[in-house]
Scaffold this motif. Structure first.
Motif, PDB file in Angstrom:
ATOM      1  N   GLU A 222       0.878  -1.138   0.178  1.00 39.48           N
ATOM      2  CA  GLU A 222       0.026   0.027   0.024  1.00 39.48           C
ATOM      3  C   GLU A 222       0.917   1.442   0.017  1.00 39.48           C
ATOM      4  O   GLU A 222       1.922   1.089   0.548  1.00 39.48           O
ATOM      5  CB  GLU A 222      -0.754   0.000   1.058  1.00 39.48           C
ATOM      6  CG  GLU A 222      -1.808  -1.292   1.508  1.00 39.48           C
ATOM      7  CD  GLU A 222      -2.459  -1.279   2.876  1.00 39.48           C
ATOM      8  OE1 GLU A 222      -2.340  -0.048   3.548  1.00 39.48           O
ATOM      9  OE2 GLU A 222      -2.799  -2.279   3.264  1.00 39.48           O
ATOM     10  N   PRO A 223       0.295   2.314  -0.411  1.00 35.46           N
ATOM     11  CA  PRO A 223       1.369   3.651  -0.619  1.00 35.46           C
ATOM     12  C   PRO A 223       1.312   3.975   0.825  1.00 35.46           C
ATOM     13  O   PRO A 223       0.638   3.963   1.730  1.00 35.46           O
ATOM     14  CB  PRO A 223       0.282   4.514  -1.399  1.00 35.46           C
ATOM     15  CG  PRO A 223      -0.747   3.959  -1.899  1.00 35.46           C
ATOM     16  CD  PRO A 223      -0.879   2.801  -1.037  1.00 35.46           C
ATOM     17  N   GLY A 224       2.510   4.974   0.808  1.00 35.36           N
ATOM     18  CA  GLY A 224       2.915   5.434   2.308  1.00 35.36           C
ATOM     19  C   GLY A 224       3.073   4.702   3.770  1.00 35.36           C
ATOM     20  O   GLY A 224       2.769   5.185   4.724  1.00 35.36           O
ATOM     21  N   ARG A 225       3.463   3.626   3.317  1.00 41.63           N
ATOM     22  CA  ARG A 225       3.633   2.537   4.632  1.00 41.63           C
ATOM     23  C   ARG A 225       5.264   2.207   4.662  1.00 41.63           C
ATOM     24  O   ARG A 225       5.948   2.242   3.640  1.00 41.63           O
ATOM     25  CB  ARG A 225       2.833   1.256   4.368  1.00 41.63           C
ATOM     26  CG  ARG A 225       1.432   1.423   4.177  1.00 41.63           C
ATOM     27  CD  ARG A 225       0.933   1.859   5.738  1.00 41.63           C
ATOM     28  NE  ARG A 225      -0.469   1.730   5.278  1.00 41.63           N
ATOM     29  CZ  ARG A 225      -1.365   1.986   6.282  1.00 41.63           C
ATOM     30  NH1 ARG A 225      -1.186   2.594   7.358  1.00 41.63           N
ATOM     31  NH2 ARG A 225      -2.885   1.705   6.135  1.00 41.63           N
ATOM     32  N   ALA A 282       6.006   4.586  -1.741  1.00 42.98           N
ATOM     33  CA  ALA A 282       5.613   6.193  -2.174  1.00 42.98           C
ATOM     34  C   ALA A 282       4.227   6.445  -1.792  1.00 42.98           C
ATOM     35  O   ALA A 282       3.257   5.462  -1.631  1.00 42.98           O
ATOM     36  CB  ALA A 282       5.645   5.983  -3.598  1.00 42.98           C
ATOM     37  N   PRO A 283       4.201   7.683  -1.026  1.00 46.06           N
ATOM     38  CA  PRO A 283       2.853   8.050  -0.595  1.00 46.06           C
ATOM     39  C   PRO A 283       1.832   8.335  -1.825  1.00 46.06           C
ATOM     40  O   PRO A 283       0.655   8.056  -1.433  1.00 46.06           O
ATOM     41  CB  PRO A 283       3.146   9.435   0.120  1.00 46.06           C
ATOM     42  CG  PRO A 283       4.614   9.624  -0.101  1.00 46.06           C
ATOM     43  CD  PRO A 283       5.163   8.680  -0.800  1.00 46.06           C
ATOM     44  N   ASN A 284       2.483   8.688  -2.748  1.00 49.48           N
ATOM     45  CA  ASN A 284       1.604   9.037  -4.068  1.00 49.48           C
ATOM     46  C   ASN A 284       2.201   8.454  -5.085  1.00 49.48           C
ATOM     47  O   ASN A 284       2.836   9.140  -5.978  1.00 49.48           O
ATOM     48  CB  ASN A 284       1.158  10.523  -4.258  1.00 49.48           C
ATOM     49  CG  ASN A 284       0.670  11.087  -3.114  1.00 49.48           C
ATOM     50  OD1 ASN A 284      -0.358  10.992  -2.609  1.00 49.48           O
ATOM     51  ND2 ASN A 284       1.502  12.214  -2.440  1.00 49.48           N
ATOM     52  N   PRO A 285       2.233   7.187  -5.536  1.00 45.32           N
ATOM     53  CA  PRO A 285       3.003   6.412  -6.354  1.00 45.32           C
ATOM     54  C   PRO A 285       2.388   6.815  -7.769  1.00 45.32           C
ATOM     55  O   PRO A 285       1.377   6.718  -8.055  1.00 45.32           O
ATOM     56  CB  PRO A 285       2.745   5.082  -6.222  1.00 45.32           C
ATOM     57  CG  PRO A 285       1.514   4.947  -5.349  1.00 45.32           C
ATOM     58  CD  PRO A 285       1.568   6.252  -4.527  1.00 45.32           C
ATOM     59  N   VAL A 286       3.574   7.073  -8.555  1.00 39.83           N
ATOM     60  CA  VAL A 286       3.118   7.712 -10.028  1.00 39.83           C
ATOM     61  C   VAL A 286       2.694   6.535 -10.835  1.00 39.83           C
ATOM     62  O   VAL A 286       2.024   6.567 -11.758  1.00 39.83           O
ATOM     63  CB  VAL A 286       4.486   8.489 -10.657  1.00 39.83           C
ATOM     64  CG1 VAL A 286       4.105   8.761 -12.121  1.00 39.83           C
ATOM     65  CG2 VAL A 286       5.041   9.361  -9.759  1.00 39.83           C
ATOM     66  N   SER A 287       3.341   5.317 -10.653  1.00 43.41           N
ATOM     67  CA  SER A 287       3.144   3.962 -11.387  1.00 43.41           C
ATOM     68  C   SER A 287       2.419   3.134 -10.486  1.00 43.41           C
ATOM     69  O   SER A 287       2.255   3.127  -9.183  1.00 43.41           O
ATOM     70  CB  SER A 287       4.206   3.442 -11.689  1.00 43.41           C
ATOM     71  OG  SER A 287       4.182   2.034 -12.386  1.00 43.41           O
ATOM     72  N   SER A 288       1.473   2.224 -10.778  1.00 45.04           N
ATOM     73  CA  SER A 288       0.749   1.005 -10.145  1.00 45.04           C
ATOM     74  C   SER A 288       1.710   0.120  -9.756  1.00 45.04           C
ATOM     75  O   SER A 288       1.294  -0.671  -8.749  1.00 45.04           O
ATOM     76  CB  SER A 288      -0.602   0.620 -10.767  1.00 45.04           C
ATOM     77  OG  SER A 288      -0.084  -0.090 -11.925  1.00 45.04           O
ATOM     78  N   VAL A 312       8.008  -7.751  -9.260  1.00 41.19           N
ATOM     79  CA  VAL A 312       7.139  -6.583  -9.336  1.00 41.19           C
ATOM     80  C   VAL A 312       6.759  -6.283  -7.884  1.00 41.19           C
ATOM     81  O   VAL A 312       6.493  -7.141  -7.112  1.00 41.19           O
ATOM     82  CB  VAL A 312       5.984  -6.809 -10.172  1.00 41.19           C
ATOM     83  CG1 VAL A 312       4.846  -5.702 -10.112  1.00 41.19           C
ATOM     84  CG2 VAL A 312       6.076  -7.267 -11.707  1.00 41.19           C
ATOM     85  N   LEU A 313       6.751  -5.002  -7.554  1.00 42.77           N
ATOM     86  CA  LEU A 313       6.386  -4.222  -6.197  1.00 42.77           C
ATOM     87  C   LEU A 313       5.045  -3.812  -6.855  1.00 42.77           C
ATOM     88  O   LEU A 313       5.217  -2.835  -7.407  1.00 42.77           O
ATOM     89  CB  LEU A 313       7.249  -3.253  -5.866  1.00 42.77           C
ATOM     90  CG  LEU A 313       7.009  -2.796  -4.375  1.00 42.77           C
ATOM     91  CD1 LEU A 313       7.298  -3.574  -3.569  1.00 42.77           C
ATOM     92  CD2 LEU A 313       7.854  -1.295  -4.208  1.00 42.77           C
ATOM     93  N   GLU A 314       3.970  -4.089  -6.279  1.00 43.13           N
ATOM     94  CA  GLU A 314       2.629  -3.928  -6.777  1.00 43.13           C
ATOM     95  C   GLU A 314       1.682  -2.868  -5.907  1.00 43.13           C
ATOM     96  O   GLU A 314       1.390  -3.426  -4.917  1.00 43.13           O
ATOM     97  CB  GLU A 314       1.796  -5.182  -7.088  1.00 43.13           C
ATOM     98  CG  GLU A 314       0.831  -4.970  -8.281  1.00 43.13           C
ATOM     99  CD  GLU A 314       0.355  -6.519  -8.585  1.00 43.13           C
ATOM    100  OE1 GLU A 314       0.292  -6.856  -9.656  1.00 43.13           O
ATOM    101  OE2 GLU A 314      -0.328  -6.991  -7.569  1.00 43.13           O
ATOM    102  N   TYR A 315       1.464  -1.758  -6.255  1.00 39.81           N
ATOM    103  CA  TYR A 315       0.814  -0.921  -5.335  1.00 39.81           C
ATOM    104  C   TYR A 315      -0.769  -1.320  -5.725  1.00 39.81           C
ATOM    105  O   TYR A 315      -1.779  -1.119  -4.821  1.00 39.81           O
ATOM    106  CB  TYR A 315       0.910   0.538  -5.724  1.00 39.81           C
ATOM    107  CG  TYR A 315       2.132   1.071  -5.026  1.00 39.81           C
ATOM    108  CD1 TYR A 315       3.485   0.763  -5.587  1.00 39.81           C
ATOM    109  CD2 TYR A 315       2.087   1.571  -3.923  1.00 39.81           C
ATOM    110  CE1 TYR A 315       4.733   1.260  -5.023  1.00 39.81           C
ATOM    111  CE2 TYR A 315       3.394   2.034  -3.089  1.00 39.81           C
ATOM    112  CZ  TYR A 315       4.654   2.084  -3.915  1.00 39.81           C
ATOM    113  OH  TYR A 315       5.650   2.541  -3.123  1.00 39.81           O
ATOM    114  N   ALA A 316      -1.126  -1.388  -6.967  1.00 37.00           N
ATOM    115  CA  ALA A 316      -2.513  -2.014  -7.341  1.00 37.00           C
ATOM    116  C   ALA A 316      -2.475  -2.808  -8.334  1.00 37.00           C
ATOM    117  O   ALA A 316      -1.589  -2.857  -9.286  1.00 37.00           O
ATOM    118  CB  ALA A 316      -3.185  -0.501  -7.764  1.00 37.00           C
ATOM    119  N   PRO A 317      -3.402  -3.759  -8.600  1.00 37.74           N
ATOM    120  CA  PRO A 317      -3.415  -4.604  -9.658  1.00 37.74           C
ATOM    121  C   PRO A 317      -3.309  -4.065 -11.283  1.00 37.74           C
ATOM    122  O   PRO A 317      -3.728  -3.028 -11.333  1.00 37.74           O
ATOM    123  CB  PRO A 317      -4.809  -5.400  -9.556  1.00 37.74           C
ATOM    124  CG  PRO A 317      -5.330  -4.999  -8.105  1.00 37.74           C
ATOM    125  CD  PRO A 317      -4.515  -3.544  -7.625  1.00 37.74           C
TER     126      PRO A 317
END
Ligand SMILES: [Cu+2]
Length: 572
Positions: A222-225, A282-288, A312-317
């Motif tokens: 998740e972002p910002g963790r 990243a708190p506001n990731p540019v890429s997913s 892959v480090l995945e913030y969103a599918p």
């Protein structure tokens, strides 16, 4: 899987029974964890090729073992394959219990097909990430898994508690060929063995290789963790750079010892080493999604697997994971980048986690480590340097594998015909180790040990040589941690270098890379009786003889003596 679930359930019972006690601070009862390892052949497909590999319970990589500091582990191994096998609990000190350490022909005879052996040991004074692996021939290429040691209940980390702990990542190698055939052929011809076809994250090569996109390791965040990530290099023959695009890593622990935190873009990890890092997302990731990558560090003059593996480090599918930019890793032979990284390591050296560094030295030992050659038998042509056979040695002694376990010979005090106590503690023929190599590069062969008095303080300088090319060697010591008090390039200077030692907060480890054309100085107290293997953690060098053993004698007190062997110790 059934065995594992059963194992987990049975270890949960004592935990539930003691839950009330555990809730009281200072009364943390140690738990016993029982696992069953069924070693069996399993079909695995990678890079569009299927092969049958030895696995534990059909899992590749093998099962993750999770314990707390102070807990007892009982691992029952049943060998159902046609190879001999034994298991090493890499980094576990095995105090008084060398019988559970695992290297074949050192602390035990291997477990033959159809046979069983139970490893029974307690984890004391250690917490962090370690791992387990097979310790027979090259079987560890497939037989490995994480060994996570959580702090005692109620005891936190010496750094801000991470939001979550991510699953451990084991870096490895994938070979499409049969690795046992590769090493036996290489030992026959005397040439350098073939190299791996891919690097892997938890057994998966990922999108940079042909026919491998579906075998991509993904880590969801998740972002910002702040996450904690446990890294283990289980590769056979390669030191590795690791980085994540647009992310930094803060190293907080190495080889199950806390370190003063430091932050890097790229880290270097040698086979056998483990590292815990904190990852701020990243708190506001540019890429997913972002790419994690590993690539080799080497100065070898031979061939090596010069590929890069990605995960892959995945913030969103995300739909496309194969065209993400790779992190920029140093060039494969960038020794400067490796030095800059390894200079950062410092012990915490705090009241709670003191660094018990020997300040005075009883035994000074200088070992040269490197390659060499054996003459080619007259009835054969050989593929090593100038028609010879490759060998490797410590102080020009190439380890000759005994046909019985050294620890049994020691316990019975029956050394004759098994081992000699005359391993050289200084180079037998001093030369300019990192300069032009001598004309004669032939090695001696023998099963020799260095005897040590109980609790002797030892200073061990490992000096790399340039014979058949200077390269780094990750040296691993069984049964001990050591303090890395100094390192440098060129030849060790016994007059001027010791003055620069760090005897205050040097890092404490079980595996250290001897720098390319350089040296490293280690100190430890010989406070664990038994016979302890020390060897290069490149399996190719181990096969060529780059190993030796320390014979640490019992001390006078009952808790300073080796315990008797278990009744099911395998026979040769
Ligand atoms: Cu080596």
């Amino acid at each position: 899987m059934g065995h594992r679930r059963h194992a987990v359930a049975s270890s949960a019972w004592p935990f539930l029974a003691f839950a009330v006690l555990l809730a009281l601070p200072g009364l943390a009862a140690a738990a016993t964890h029982r696992y069953t390892f069924n070693v069996q052949m399993t079909k695995v497909t990678r890079l569009c090729k299927t092969k049958s590999i030895p696995t534990v319970n059909g899992q590749f990589p093998g099962p993750k073992l999770v314990v707390r500091e102070g807990d007892r582990l009982i691992v029952k191994v049943h060998n159902h394959i046609n190879y001999n096998v034994s298991f090493h609990w890499h980094g576990i000190r095995q105090v008084q219990k060398g019988w559970a350490d695992g290297p074949s022909y050192i602390t035990q005879c291997p477990i033959q097909g159809g046979q069983s052996y139970t490893y029974d040991f307690t984890v004391t004074g250690q917490r962090g990430t370690l791992w387990w692996h097979a310790h027979f021939s090259w079987l560890r290429v497939h037989l490995y898994g994480p060994l996570v040691i959580l702090p005692k209940r109620g005891e936190g980390y010496p750094f801000p508690r991470p939001y979550k702990e991510l699953p451990p990542i084991m870096f490895g190698e994938w070979w499409t060929s049969d690795t046992e055939a590769v090493i036996s052929q290489a030992l026959q011809t005397g040439g350098g063995p073939n190299v791996s076809n891919a690097y892997t994250f938890n057994g998966l090569p990922g999108p940079t290789y042909n026919c491998s996109l579906k075998d991509t390791y993904k880590l969801k965040v998740e972002p910002g963790r702040t996450y904690m990530l446990r890294l283990i290099n289980s590769a056979l023959n390669d030191e590795l750079f690791f980085g994540i695009t647009n992310h930094s890593l803060t190293v907080v622990e190495a080889d199950a010892n806390y370190v003063k935190p430091f932050t890097v873009k790229t880290l270097v990890i040698s086979p056998g080493q483990t590292m815990n890092v904190l990852l701020n997302t990243a708190p506001n990731p540019v890429s997913s999604a972002y790419t994690m990558a590993i690539a080799p560090y080497t100065n070898t003059q031979g061939t090596f697997d010069n590929t890069t593996a990605a995960a892959v480090l995945e913030y969103a599918p995300s739909t496309t994971t194969n065209n993400l930019p790779l992190p920029s890793l140093p060039r494969y032979n960038d020794t400067g980048a490796v030095t800059n990284f390894s200079r950062n390591f410092r012990s915490l050296a705090s009241p709670q986690y003191p660094a018990r560094v020997p300040q005075a030295v009883d035994r000074h030992v200088l070992f040269t480590v490197g390659l060499g050659t054996d003459p080619c038998p007259s009835n054969q042509t050989c593929q090593g340097p100038n028609g010879t056979k490759f060998a490797a040695s410590i102080n020009n002694n190439s380890f000759f594998r005994p046909s019985t376990a050294l620890l049994e010979a020691h316990y019975a005090r029956r050394y004759a015909g098994v081992l000699l106590a005359n391993f050289p503690t200084t180079p037998p023929h001093p030369f300019n180790y990192t300069g032009t190599p001598p004309n004669n590069t032939f090695v001696m062969h023998g099963t020799r040990v260095v005897p040590l008095k109980f609790n002797a303080s030892v200073e061990l300088v490992l000096q790399g040589t340039s014979i058949q090319g200077a390269e780094s060697h990750p040296l691993h010591l069984h049964g001990y941690n050591f303090f890395v008090v100094g390192q440098g390039f060129g030849n060790f200077d016994p007059v001027n270098d010791p003055a620069k030692y760090n005897l205050v907060d040097p890092v404490e480890r079980n595996t250290i890379s001897v720098p390319t054309a350089g040296w490293v100085a280690l100190r430890f107290f010989a406070d664990n009786p038994g016979v302890w293997l020390m060897h290069c953690h490149f399996d190719v060098h181990l096969s060529w003889g780059l190993s030796m053993a320390w014979l640490v004698n019992d001390g006078p007190l009952p808790n300073q003596k080796m315990l008797p062997p278990p009744s099911d110790l395998p026979k040769c």
